[in-house]
Design a protein around this motif. Structure first.
Motif, PDB file in Angstrom:
ATOM      1  N   ARG A 124      -7.843  -6.776   8.850  1.00 16.42           N
ATOM      2  CA  ARG A 124      -7.127  -6.808   7.581  1.00 16.42           C
ATOM      3  C   ARG A 124      -7.003  -5.413   7.000  1.00 16.42           C
ATOM      4  O   ARG A 124      -7.863  -4.583   7.153  1.00 16.42           O
ATOM      5  CB  ARG A 124      -7.886  -7.713   6.611  1.00 16.42           C
ATOM      6  CG  ARG A 124      -7.262  -7.879   5.240  1.00 16.42           C
ATOM      7  CD  ARG A 124      -8.009  -8.953   4.467  1.00 16.42           C
ATOM      8  NE  ARG A 124      -7.873 -10.236   5.141  1.00 16.42           N
ATOM      9  CZ  ARG A 124      -8.576 -11.314   4.831  1.00 16.42           C
ATOM     10  NH1 ARG A 124      -9.500 -11.248   3.880  1.00 16.42           N
ATOM     11  NH2 ARG A 124      -8.379 -12.441   5.469  1.00 16.42           N
ATOM     12  N   GLY A 125      -5.899  -5.168   6.305  1.00 18.25           N
ATOM     13  CA  GLY A 125      -5.800  -3.967   5.507  1.00 18.25           C
ATOM     14  C   GLY A 125      -4.630  -3.062   5.826  1.00 18.25           C
ATOM     15  O   GLY A 125      -4.221  -2.915   6.980  1.00 18.25           O
ATOM     16  N   ARG A 126      -4.085  -2.482   4.761  1.00 10.69           N
ATOM     17  CA  ARG A 126      -3.087  -1.414   4.871  1.00 10.69           C
ATOM     18  C   ARG A 126      -3.374  -0.418   3.755  1.00 10.69           C
ATOM     19  O   ARG A 126      -3.329  -0.768   2.578  1.00 10.69           O
ATOM     20  CB  ARG A 126      -1.671  -1.970   4.740  1.00 10.69           C
ATOM     21  CG  ARG A 126      -0.597  -0.890   4.753  1.00 10.69           C
ATOM     22  CD  ARG A 126       0.778  -1.510   4.662  1.00 10.69           C
ATOM     23  NE  ARG A 126       1.831  -0.519   4.696  1.00 10.69           N
ATOM     24  CZ  ARG A 126       3.125  -0.817   4.752  1.00 10.69           C
ATOM     25  NH1 ARG A 126       3.499  -2.084   4.779  1.00 10.69           N
ATOM     26  NH2 ARG A 126       4.035   0.130   4.771  1.00 10.69           N
ATOM     27  N   LEU A 127      -3.686   0.789   4.124  1.00 13.20           N
ATOM     28  CA  LEU A 127      -4.013   1.849   3.171  1.00 13.20           C
ATOM     29  C   LEU A 127      -2.943   2.932   3.214  1.00 13.20           C
ATOM     30  O   LEU A 127      -2.606   3.441   4.285  1.00 13.20           O
ATOM     31  CB  LEU A 127      -5.355   2.487   3.528  1.00 13.20           C
ATOM     32  CG  LEU A 127      -6.612   2.035   2.781  1.00 13.20           C
ATOM     33  CD1 LEU A 127      -7.830   2.729   3.365  1.00 13.20           C
ATOM     34  CD2 LEU A 127      -6.494   2.318   1.294  1.00 13.20           C
ATOM     35  N   THR A 128      -2.394   3.254   2.057  1.00 14.76           N
ATOM     36  CA  THR A 128      -1.549   4.432   1.926  1.00 14.76           C
ATOM     37  C   THR A 128      -2.426   5.549   1.373  1.00 14.76           C
ATOM     38  O   THR A 128      -3.077   5.372   0.343  1.00 14.76           O
ATOM     39  CB  THR A 128      -0.377   4.162   0.977  1.00 14.76           C
ATOM     40  OG1 THR A 128       0.412   3.089   1.492  1.00 14.76           O
ATOM     41  CG2 THR A 128       0.499   5.396   0.848  1.00 14.76           C
ATOM     42  N   VAL A 129      -2.483   6.669   2.057  1.00 18.73           N
ATOM     43  CA  VAL A 129      -3.404   7.740   1.689  1.00 18.73           C
ATOM     44  C   VAL A 129      -2.616   9.000   1.347  1.00 18.73           C
ATOM     45  O   VAL A 129      -1.475   9.192   1.785  1.00 18.73           O
ATOM     46  CB  VAL A 129      -4.406   8.034   2.816  1.00 18.73           C
ATOM     47  CG1 VAL A 129      -5.324   6.842   3.042  1.00 18.73           C
ATOM     48  CG2 VAL A 129      -3.686   8.398   4.116  1.00 18.73           C
ATOM     49  N   ALA A 130      -3.242   9.854   0.528  1.00 20.50           N
ATOM     50  CA  ALA A 130      -2.615  11.110   0.126  1.00 20.50           C
ATOM     51  C   ALA A 130      -3.634  12.230   0.213  1.00 20.50           C
ATOM     52  O   ALA A 130      -4.812  12.034  -0.084  1.00 20.50           O
ATOM     53  CB  ALA A 130      -2.065  10.998  -1.296  1.00 20.50           C
ATOM     54  N   ARG A 131      -3.177  13.399   0.605  1.00 19.38           N
ATOM     55  CA  ARG A 131      -4.027  14.575   0.553  1.00 19.38           C
ATOM     56  C   ARG A 131      -4.087  15.077  -0.888  1.00 19.38           C
ATOM     57  O   ARG A 131      -3.423  14.540  -1.768  1.00 19.38           O
ATOM     58  CB  ARG A 131      -3.513  15.638   1.512  1.00 19.38           C
ATOM     59  CG  ARG A 131      -3.318  15.048   2.905  1.00 19.38           C
ATOM     60  CD  ARG A 131      -3.030  16.058   3.959  1.00 19.38           C
ATOM     61  NE  ARG A 131      -2.537  15.373   5.164  1.00 19.38           N
ATOM     62  CZ  ARG A 131      -2.698  15.820   6.397  1.00 19.38           C
ATOM     63  NH1 ARG A 131      -3.358  16.942   6.602  1.00 19.38           N
ATOM     64  NH2 ARG A 131      -2.218  15.144   7.421  1.00 19.38           N
ATOM     65  N   ALA A 132      -4.898  16.106  -1.106  1.00 19.29           N
ATOM     66  CA  ALA A 132      -5.181  16.511  -2.487  1.00 19.29           C
ATOM     67  C   ALA A 132      -3.921  16.870  -3.266  1.00 19.29           C
ATOM     68  O   ALA A 132      -3.796  16.534  -4.449  1.00 19.29           O
ATOM     69  CB  ALA A 132      -6.157  17.692  -2.472  1.00 19.29           C
ATOM     70  N   HIS A 133      -2.948  17.527  -2.620  1.00 21.98           N
ATOM     71  CA  HIS A 133      -1.766  17.971  -3.354  1.00 21.98           C
ATOM     72  C   HIS A 133      -0.889  16.803  -3.814  1.00 21.98           C
ATOM     73  O   HIS A 133      -0.070  16.974  -4.722  1.00 21.98           O
ATOM     74  CB  HIS A 133      -0.934  18.920  -2.482  1.00 21.98           C
ATOM     75  CG  HIS A 133      -0.180  18.220  -1.401  1.00 21.98           C
ATOM     76  ND1 HIS A 133      -0.791  17.755  -0.247  1.00 21.98           N
ATOM     77  CD2 HIS A 133       1.129  17.873  -1.294  1.00 21.98           C
ATOM     78  CE1 HIS A 133       0.109  17.180   0.519  1.00 21.98           C
ATOM     79  NE2 HIS A 133       1.279  17.238  -0.083  1.00 21.98           N
TER      80      HIS A 133
END
Length: 506
Positions: A124-133
């Motif tokens: 299970r799961g879907r993650l949208t991730v972002a770097r610091a900027h």
């Protein structure tokens, strides 16, 4: 919406010989011809057949959205690759909200269908991730999603994200529910069996395919047979490519994909991870194997080149070193510009193409809306009309995509070189507030991320896995916000993605 009162031809096995220059042709008459055997085409074909329509499906030979060589599992989840802020600016807040709710309902119905068919789903799961900027932008995305479609997202701070993913590359994450990994090949096989059981007739297309989609009767000609239909649905990249000049040429985005072995890795999160924005990477882990795909600025011509680009992307997240790249390959995928191309072209001709690969939630949404348009005169498909032209094509599209890709990459590189800190923790509590104006977004984002980071790893993981019961009251809350009446009904046994008495748009 596009129904006709013209007399219907004999159904099912009625065939009429017709003379042509190459000899007699077998004539196949039907109500609806679906061109393309991807997930969207199979779902809508089976659903229409259950509703009493005589359906013929033209299965395209060659690459399609369901090619198993794509190393990542697909994911059934709500939402669109385009950010909610940009979606709202393109179609307006009310229409953006309706699209998000339709997407959430379609994802839930798609998962229910996969379970009924016995298809293995998960992890299970879907993650949208972002770097610091880009962490503040992701925070604003979460805020707007919570306003328009409550309880469909959960924000994850940097500390919890590092514990879930085993890397400190990313400063913020956004999980969506419901979200499940699904093996596309298994789903397609189950849907083919279901469609045949519902009475859909399959015709393989291996040679040339010419079409005449004008008028009430549509004609699709192959070497020795002709299909005559009153409605036509064109689904998936293979169908778009085969119709050639019948459909506007789409820009294509170059991707590389492959896998790595990470001995001794113990990453607890096994869902799909995607980088925020329209250029980035996507991956998931199965034990010690990392399956990864990433866009490239320019097309990659060789497997060695694909492996080199993959290793560079993977090394930014995990210590892959100079390890062997398994199954490295390059490919180009249609790029409609972050939103599905879903519209009625000629009268009675429907087009559906999802961006990228692996977003099965968009395929279920396409099937739901086309079935509604054909069988129920539901014209909510017009919500996606602003995106019907797709992205820029030709050299203009290539230059624009190249510039956008390097704008994102250079922004991240400059941010890392400056050593700018991630969103810093704040001491004050996180107070609920409306979407912040640009001048105050930074302060509110820091408070929200600090609150998320202080939560335990177990709480973050539980929030990401809370896919059951997430949507109770979703439509009611949305209707109370914008004063528009919607009804959300359970999936019926003999209809895959249908609503009862759909609203009519004016």
């Amino acid at each position: 919406m596009s129904q006709t009162s013209a007399p219907r031809p004999p159904a099912h096995d009625a065939t009429v010989p017709e003379r042509s220059a190459a000899g007699p042709k077998r004539i196949i008459d039907c109500d609806v011809c679906v061109v393309g055997g991807d997930v969207a085409g199979l779902v809508l074909a089976a659903d229409l057949a259950r509703r009493g329509r005589d359906v013929v499906l033209l299965a395209m030979a060659g690459p399609s959205a369901a090619v198993p060589s794509w190393p990542l599992d697909s994911v059934v989840a709500p939402g669109f690759p385009l950010s909610t802020l940009e979606l709202s600016s393109r179609v307006g807040r009310d229409d953006a909200q309706e699209l998000l709710i339709l997407s959430a309902q379609s994802a839930e119905a798609g998962l229910a269908l996969a379970e009924r068919l016995g298809v293995e789903i998960g992890p299970r799961g879907r993650l949208t991730v972002a770097r610091a900027h880009a962490a503040e932008d992701l925070y604003r995305e979460h805020e707007l999603r919570q306003e328009l479609a409550p309880d469909t997202t959960v924000f994850v701070g940097a500390d919890d994200l590092a514990a879930l993913l085993g890397t400190e590359t990313f400063a913020a994450g956004l999980g969506v529910v419901p979200a499940e990994r699904v093996r596309t090949a298994s789903l397609v096989a189950a849907l083919e069996d279901t469609a045949r059981a519902a009475g859909v007739r399959f015709v393989n297309v291996e040679g040339a395919l010419s079409v005449d989609l004008k008028g009430v009767r549509k004609y699709l000609d192959m070497a020795n047979q002709r299909v005559r239909a009153f409605q036509v649905a064109v689904c998936g990249p293979a169908a778009f490519a085969r119709l050639g000049s019948g459909v506007a040429r789409l820009p294509r985005a170059p991707w590389v994909s492959g896998g790595f072995r990470l001995p001794g890795s113990n990453v607890p999160y096994a869902g799909v991870v995607e980088e925020f924005g329209l250029t980035g990477l996507a991956y998931h882990l199965d034990g010690d194997r990392l399956a990864l795909a990433a866009q490239s600025a320019l097309p990659v011509m060789t497997r060695v080149g694909a492996a080199r680009v993959l290793r560079r992307h993977a090394a930014e997240v995990y210590p892959v070193g100079s390890g062997l790249v398994e199954g490295a390959r390059a490919r180009s995928l249609p790029d409609p510009g972050g939103m599905p191309m879903l519209y009625e072209g000629e009268r009675g001709v429907w087009y559906a193409l999802a961006p990228g690969a692996g977003s099965l939630g968009l395929d279920f949404l396409a099937a739901r809306m086309i079935v509604g348009a054909i069988a129920e005169r539901d014209d909510r498909i017009a919500l996606l009309q602003p995106f019907a032209t797709g992205g820029l094509s030709g050299w203009t599209g290539r230059v624009a995509r190249f510039a956008a890709f390097w704008h994102v990459r250079l922004a991240a590189r400059l941010h890392m070189e400056k050593g700018a800190p991630a969103l810093a923790p704040a001491q004050e509590p996180d107070l609920p507030a409306p979407l912040p104006a640009p001048s105050t977004a930074g302060a509110l984002a820091r408070r929200s991320v600090a609150s998320a980071a202080s939560a335990s790893r177990h709480a973050a993981r539980a929030a990401l896995h809370a896919a059951s019961g997430w949507a109770s009251g979703l439509a009611t809350r949305a209707a109370s916000e914008n004063g528009r009446r919607r009804r959300r009904l359970p999936v019926e046994p003999h209809g895959e993605l249908e609503d009862e008495a759909p609203p009519q748009r004016r």
